[in-house]
Design an enzyme around this catalytic site. Sequence first.
Site, mmCIF file in Angstrom:
data_model
loop_
_atom_site.group_PDB
_atom_site.id
_atom_site.type_symbol
_atom_site.label_atom_id
_atom_site.label_comp_id
_atom_site.label_asym_id
_atom_site.label_seq_id
_atom_site.Cartn_x
_atom_site.Cartn_y
_atom_site.Cartn_z
ATOM 1 N N GLU A 1 63.986 29.891 38.871
ATOM 2 C CA GLU A 1 63.139 30.623 39.817
ATOM 3 C C GLU A 1 61.759 30.788 39.215
ATOM 4 O O GLU A 1 61.609 30.818 37.996
ATOM 5 C CB GLU A 1 63.695 32.043 40.057
ATOM 6 C CG GLU A 1 64.659 32.135 41.183
ATOM 7 C CD GLU A 1 65.142 33.561 41.446
ATOM 8 O OE1 GLU A 1 64.645 34.506 40.806
ATOM 9 O OE2 GLU A 1 66.019 33.696 42.298
ATOM 10 N N GLU B 1 68.385 44.050 47.580
ATOM 11 C CA GLU B 1 67.398 44.228 46.507
ATOM 12 C C GLU B 1 66.274 43.216 46.598
ATOM 13 O O GLU B 1 66.528 42.024 46.817
ATOM 14 C CB GLU B 1 68.058 44.033 45.134
ATOM 15 C CG GLU B 1 69.086 45.054 44.758
ATOM 16 C CD GLU B 1 69.518 44.877 43.310
ATOM 17 O OE1 GLU B 1 70.246 45.765 42.835
ATOM 18 O OE2 GLU B 1 69.168 43.875 42.658
ATOM 19 N N ARG C 1 78.047 47.823 47.954
ATOM 20 C CA ARG C 1 78.703 49.098 47.609
ATOM 21 C C ARG C 1 77.766 50.266 47.878
ATOM 22 O O ARG C 1 76.581 50.064 48.133
ATOM 23 C CB ARG C 1 79.040 49.087 46.109
ATOM 24 C CG ARG C 1 77.787 48.956 45.255
ATOM 25 C CD ARG C 1 77.979 49.357 43.809
ATOM 26 N NE ARG C 1 76.697 49.512 43.157
ATOM 27 C CZ ARG C 1 75.968 48.536 42.635
ATOM 28 N NH1 ARG C 1 76.404 47.298 42.676
ATOM 29 N NH2 ARG C 1 74.809 48.795 42.067
#
Length: 450
Positions: free
Chosen positions: A200, A275, A291
């Site tokens: 990345e 995120e 979660r």
Amino acid sequence: MFDKVLVANRGEVALRIIRACREMGIESVAVHSTIDADAMHVRLADASVCIGPPPASESYLNKVAILAAAEISGAQAIHPGYGFLAENADFAQMVGEHGFVFIGPDPEHIRLMGDKIAAKAAVRRLGLPVVPGTDGPITHEVMARDAAEAIGYPVLIKAVAGGGGRGMVVAADEPALLEGLRLARREAEAGFGDDRVYLEKYLDRPRHIELQILADHHGHCIHLGERDCSVQRRHQKVIEEAPSTVLDEAMRAKLGKRVTDGLVRLGYRNAGTVEFLYQDGELYFIEMNTRLQVEHPVTEMITGIDLVRAQIEIAAGEPLGLAQTDVRFDGHAIECRINAEDAKTLLPTPGRVQAYHAPAGPGVRVDSALYAGAGVPPYYDSLIGKLIVHDRSRADCLNRLRRALGEYVIAGLPTSIPLLQAIIREPAFVEGDYHIDWLAGFLRGWQTGN
Ligand code: MV4
């Protein structure tokens, strides 16, 4: 609705779930290791079952013991909390196969998001922005070289099976890339038993911003805004806040729409956190957590929405009682994680609490399983409490946080409270001018006394 829910966790999050159950008229069943026999979650639950010796691998991670506890106690559903088995797709699947409801997403979605490269590909197909990088694992050096050239240095080598930041290597140029590939593969193989890595674009000093979502079984998905979790050390968050100082209402709404539309198409259910890394006005997806998160209270404080209650209602098949237009953001909230660790060395300090007094008063919430006389065992995470404050503005919130931290009394073991007090006085923190590496720099000065 369920009559009885088993809580497959300990500490403050077990209390959080037991409290939601009590308010909903649901009986709760605690599970505990032998060393936790006198723990607060055991005392507050309606029933409890001992599931094994202190090491988590033999108790809180013991799938069969937990299923047996659900069976003998007559629970209909299992809430995993966070950590332990919360993102274990095999456990979620076993729970379903044994006729219980897993209070969380479907195993397929847990599995998908656990594979970081598959998650990224899925999210990109849904039209969300991702960090530029390879579409799949690196198969040979030539591919890595060409990909890095196309992405532009510096690049970050990440493990496909990684997450939580383990197994990442930054490469500034081609020689570093070839050396870094070998290192990253070795670490990935040792850490995850899977040596696949991908590349990345490396973002230098980004912020960590995550979006809270809720999705029901009837095709509805809403977002509850973002949390900024950039104040972290070695992938352990220390302070989280909502809203972020870098997003405005228009960016939030745009991001929220893209994420919720995408998750409806994916068929995702229950609570989740998406995120992102934020840099120079752009947001890039990195991971999705399937979660409830430690820092969920800051979202609850600014929205007034009970996330655990929502999780239980969704798992029971109820439709979301809220549309996106019902979600209102009110004021500012900050959470400080209180750890049983030395504020200077940051080493764990298990022991026994001699005296305890928690802060309270307007806009103050404490999520903790501590009490005077409680033991803090060395076997588990050192998080012993969370202080969350809410006020109209960020400045008022910081003032209230200083006041509340000053009220804390935890005698008998050292805690991270002095460090938290120092962090929130730092000009960069006060200005909201921080990034994911900011705390590391602050700690270098703090630990050497400069
Ligand atoms: C990154 C990054 C910089 N550039 N990806 C760390 C764990 C995993 N969630 C992703 N992580 C990062 N990915 C690119 N392309 C920096 C991190 C990172 C990080 C991210 C979020 C929160 C804390 C972090 C601490 C160190 C590195």
